[in-house]
Design a protein around this motif. Structure first.
Motif, PDB file in Angstrom:
ATOM      1  N   LEU A 161      47.577  36.739  50.485  1.00 27.58           N
ATOM      2  CA  LEU A 161      46.899  36.500  49.773  1.00 27.58           C
ATOM      3  C   LEU A 161      47.936  36.885  48.410  1.00 27.58           C
ATOM      4  O   LEU A 161      48.112  38.394  47.938  1.00 27.58           O
ATOM      5  N   VAL A 162      47.536  36.169  47.443  1.00 29.27           N
ATOM      6  CA  VAL A 162      48.353  36.149  46.301  1.00 29.27           C
ATOM      7  C   VAL A 162      47.360  36.160  44.851  1.00 29.27           C
ATOM      8  O   VAL A 162      47.637  34.508  45.164  1.00 29.27           O
ATOM      9  N   PHE A 163      46.768  37.078  44.473  1.00 30.41           N
ATOM     10  CA  PHE A 163      45.876  36.001  43.246  1.00 30.41           C
ATOM     11  C   PHE A 163      46.707  36.319  41.891  1.00 30.41           C
ATOM     12  O   PHE A 163      47.594  37.386  42.094  1.00 30.41           O
ATOM     13  N   PRO A 164      46.007  35.177  41.308  1.00 34.65           N
ATOM     14  CA  PRO A 164      46.557  35.809  39.644  1.00 34.65           C
ATOM     15  C   PRO A 164      46.588  36.359  38.437  1.00 34.65           C
ATOM     16  O   PRO A 164      45.421  36.857  39.640  1.00 34.65           O
ATOM     17  N   GLU A 165      47.137  35.818  37.592  1.00 33.65           N
ATOM     18  CA  GLU A 165      46.508  37.080  36.138  1.00 33.65           C
ATOM     19  C   GLU A 165      45.087  36.321  35.994  1.00 33.65           C
ATOM     20  O   GLU A 165      44.858  34.505  36.018  1.00 33.65           O
ATOM     21  N   ALA A 166      44.299  36.433  34.923  1.00 35.31           N
ATOM     22  CA  ALA A 166      43.043  35.515  35.214  1.00 35.31           C
ATOM     23  C   ALA A 166      43.442  34.244  34.559  1.00 35.31           C
ATOM     24  O   ALA A 166      42.840  33.036  33.584  1.00 35.31           O
ATOM     25  N   PHE A 167      44.453  33.713  33.659  1.00 33.28           N
ATOM     26  CA  PHE A 167      44.947  33.032  33.585  1.00 33.28           C
ATOM     27  C   PHE A 167      44.332  31.317  34.345  1.00 33.28           C
ATOM     28  O   PHE A 167      44.593  30.362  33.633  1.00 33.28           O
ATOM     29  N   GLY A 168      44.648  31.800  35.203  1.00 36.29           N
ATOM     30  CA  GLY A 168      44.582  30.799  36.646  1.00 36.29           C
ATOM     31  C   GLY A 168      46.056  30.652  37.227  1.00 36.29           C
ATOM     32  O   GLY A 168      47.426  31.935  36.770  1.00 36.29           O
ATOM     33  N   LEU A 169      46.227  30.479  38.310  1.00 38.38           N
ATOM     34  CA  LEU A 169      47.239  29.924  39.165  1.00 38.38           C
ATOM     35  C   LEU A 169      48.882  29.520  38.767  1.00 38.38           C
ATOM     36  O   LEU A 169      48.794  28.299  39.272  1.00 38.38           O
ATOM     37  N   GLY A 170      49.745  30.554  37.922  1.00 39.07           N
ATOM     38  CA  GLY A 170      50.465  29.211  36.956  1.00 39.07           C
ATOM     39  C   GLY A 170      52.014  30.499  38.011  1.00 39.07           C
ATOM     40  O   GLY A 170      51.908  30.892  39.218  1.00 39.07           O
ATOM     41  N   ASP A 188      45.346  30.482  27.000  1.00 38.70           N
ATOM     42  CA  ASP A 188      44.256  31.398  25.962  1.00 38.70           C
ATOM     43  C   ASP A 188      43.473  32.670  26.414  1.00 38.70           C
ATOM     44  O   ASP A 188      42.498  32.006  27.848  1.00 38.70           O
ATOM     45  N   LEU A 189      44.257  33.824  26.241  1.00 40.94           N
ATOM     46  CA  LEU A 189      43.523  34.675  26.430  1.00 40.94           C
ATOM     47  C   LEU A 189      41.654  34.535  26.551  1.00 40.94           C
ATOM     48  O   LEU A 189      40.902  35.145  27.615  1.00 40.94           O
ATOM     49  N   GLN A 190      41.285  34.496  25.180  1.00 38.49           N
ATOM     50  CA  GLN A 190      40.322  34.250  25.159  1.00 38.49           C
ATOM     51  C   GLN A 190      39.007  33.975  26.018  1.00 38.49           C
ATOM     52  O   GLN A 190      37.726  33.199  26.705  1.00 38.49           O
ATOM     53  N   GLU A 191      39.512  32.358  26.045  1.00 37.53           N
ATOM     54  CA  GLU A 191      39.404  31.386  26.743  1.00 37.53           C
ATOM     55  C   GLU A 191      38.936  31.610  28.223  1.00 37.53           C
ATOM     56  O   GLU A 191      37.821  31.391  29.429  1.00 37.53           O
ATOM     57  N   ALA A 192      40.375  32.444  28.995  1.00 34.55           N
ATOM     58  CA  ALA A 192      40.067  33.200  30.583  1.00 34.55           C
ATOM     59  C   ALA A 192      39.222  34.152  30.331  1.00 34.55           C
ATOM     60  O   ALA A 192      38.519  34.059  31.333  1.00 34.55           O
ATOM     61  N   ILE A 193      39.400  34.381  29.491  1.00 35.07           N
ATOM     62  CA  ILE A 193      37.511  35.716  29.284  1.00 35.07           C
ATOM     63  C   ILE A 193      36.817  34.676  29.685  1.00 35.07           C
ATOM     64  O   ILE A 193      35.388  35.527  30.332  1.00 35.07           O
ATOM     65  N   GLY A 194      36.482  34.268  28.668  1.00 33.32           N
ATOM     66  CA  GLY A 194      35.126  33.269  28.960  1.00 33.32           C
ATOM     67  C   GLY A 194      34.772  32.831  30.176  1.00 33.32           C
ATOM     68  O   GLY A 194      34.060  33.038  31.294  1.00 33.32           O
ATOM     69  N   LEU A 220      35.965  33.248  33.047  1.00 35.11           N
ATOM     70  CA  LEU A 220      35.070  34.895  34.214  1.00 35.11           C
ATOM     71  C   LEU A 220      34.299  35.565  33.488  1.00 35.11           C
ATOM     72  O   LEU A 220      33.299  36.621  34.726  1.00 35.11           O
ATOM     73  N   GLN A 221      33.227  35.010  32.597  1.00 33.09           N
ATOM     74  CA  GLN A 221      32.238  36.134  31.992  1.00 33.09           C
ATOM     75  C   GLN A 221      31.010  36.175  33.225  1.00 33.09           C
ATOM     76  O   GLN A 221      30.887  37.091  34.134  1.00 33.09           O
ATOM     77  N   PRO A 222      31.166  34.896  34.114  1.00 31.63           N
ATOM     78  CA  PRO A 222      30.354  34.698  35.682  1.00 31.63           C
ATOM     79  C   PRO A 222      30.647  35.687  36.532  1.00 31.63           C
ATOM     80  O   PRO A 222      30.347  36.218  37.336  1.00 31.63           O
ATOM     81  N   LEU A 223      31.763  35.658  37.063  1.00 32.12           N
ATOM     82  CA  LEU A 223      32.323  36.869  37.829  1.00 32.12           C
ATOM     83  C   LEU A 223      32.284  38.423  37.164  1.00 32.12           C
ATOM     84  O   LEU A 223      32.013  38.914  38.089  1.00 32.12           O
ATOM     85  N   PHE A 224      32.384  38.775  36.267  1.00 33.80           N
ATOM     86  CA  PHE A 224      32.546  40.083  36.267  1.00 33.80           C
ATOM     87  C   PHE A 224      30.667  40.417  36.208  1.00 33.80           C
ATOM     88  O   PHE A 224      30.612  41.460  36.686  1.00 33.80           O
TER      89      PHE A 224
END
Lengths: 239, 239
Positions: free
Chosen positions: B32-41, B72-78, B80-84
């Motif tokens: 399995l390969v999981f991507p950075e916070a931005f999603g699967l790119g 956008d990094l802030q959008e990505a972090i947003g 992920l908030q429910p996951l954090f």
């Protein structure tokens, strides 16, 4: 495989080190191998033989002079007291090995690394801190402290890898943090590989002889992992 | 190389992940390969392709659902908030990928690893902390914190390797020390490889797009070193 004893003077001692290499048409990269505190025994010699089989000219280096090996840990530590007190002695012993190795026509002096185990790892790091012409240094369960961390690391030309047992009582978190700060401040290309559940002498199958399993214990996994990491760094730096 | 999109439900989302493998007569180990916070790119997909070329069945996993990628990094972090706030959501998304991969006849479900980058590394670690049947987990510049460090690590069956930039401001020395204590207390087979002069996203050639070089920067050396370390661990665990 070619094998011979190289005899040279260093730090007022007559060093008797063991050189190994396979026949080749052109000069090979060289690797110094410094042993644990007990002196040049089977462990470091066997690693030099493995390096020679990989195509390097490997010099397993005498530590105490006259090829002396001691079996008692306290005796070994006693022999090293003058070196702990004066790192220039440590560096002189290591530099003697480097000069002996690079004097050989079979060795490409522009491609030399130094590795070591326990105090031998410290010797390799001290050789680098003295400004020696090394491409890579690898310390396996090597002591990381040094006399002048604020100044000497700036002399390091090698890429540095230290492989450390995360539970090694002789190389604790504070010592690791000090090394990290030393390397960072000097801008060294450094790596530290930490192995969980692993203590001192993890590369040495004879470690059980010490009867101190909480502090000194062989680990086949950490041994294999650290050897592979060394080869990866050599691929980067000695090719 | 075979390539297809695997669609599955996880954490209430429709995941669209990308499966790659080379033809073979018998089932392969899976990764399995999981991507950075931005999603699967492109970054995680390219790594899955490289793994497939090495003989694995590799699933580059969707993170946000519907294959969504944000720039956008802030959008990505947003996002992920429910996951954090609730690691069970992180684990559910990761477990969906594991179930989809191991359902395939081309995959030997007894030999599966999980890797990931940045938050994807955290996902791999969380999947292991949930007790998933994994042989190995590798986190590259992965966040190391977790909600219940005192309990969940005991569920880990995988051998764990985390590869961290020593100067990564998002994974500081305190976070590293916490992870070390968590792994030690649970008796996990773990390693941490620290790379000097290295910060976040060191595996991602697109890191310069963030224009935050002190915090997010590609490193060809650390990328190569960590990839080699992953392969070494896979050699141990997936052969």
């Amino acid at each position: 495989m070619h094998h011979e004893t190289l005899t040279y003077q260093a730090d007022g001692l007559t060093m008797k080190s063991q050189l190994f290499f396979e026949p080749a048409a052109t000069p090979r990269a060289g690797v110094l191998v410094f042993p644990e505190a007990f002196g040049l025994g089977e462990h470091a010699i066997s690693r030099a033989e493995r390096l020679a089989a990989l195509g390097y000219a490997a010099l397993a280096c005498d530590l105490h002079g006259d090829g002396r090996v001691v079996d008692d840990l306290q005796e070994a530590i006693g022999l090293l007291q003058p070196l702990f007190a004066d790192p220039s002695k440590t560096r002189a012993r290591a530099a003697g090995g480097l000069a002996a190795l690079t004097a050989r026509a079979e060795v490409d002096a522009s491609r030399v690394a130094s590795i070591g185990y326990c105090f031998g790892g410290t010797m390799s790091l001290e050789l680098a801190r003295a400004g020696a012409e090394l491409k890579a240094v690898v310390g396996f369960h090597s002591g990381l402290g040094t006399a002048a961390p604020k100044t000497d690391a700036k002399n390091i030309k090698a890429r540095v890898l230290v492989c450390i047992g995360a539970d090694d009582p002789m190389i604790d978190a504070a010592q690791r943090a000090g090394f990290e700060a030393e390397m960072r401040d000097a801008g060294v290309d450094w790596q530290m590989h930490l192995y969980g559940g692993t203590v001192h002498s993890f590369t040495n199958p004879e470690a059980a002889k010490r009867n101190m399993p909480d502090a000194i214990r062989y680990s086949a996994e950490a041994d294999a992992r650290s050897w592979a990491a060394m080869q990866e760094l050599f691929g980067e730096t000695l090719s």
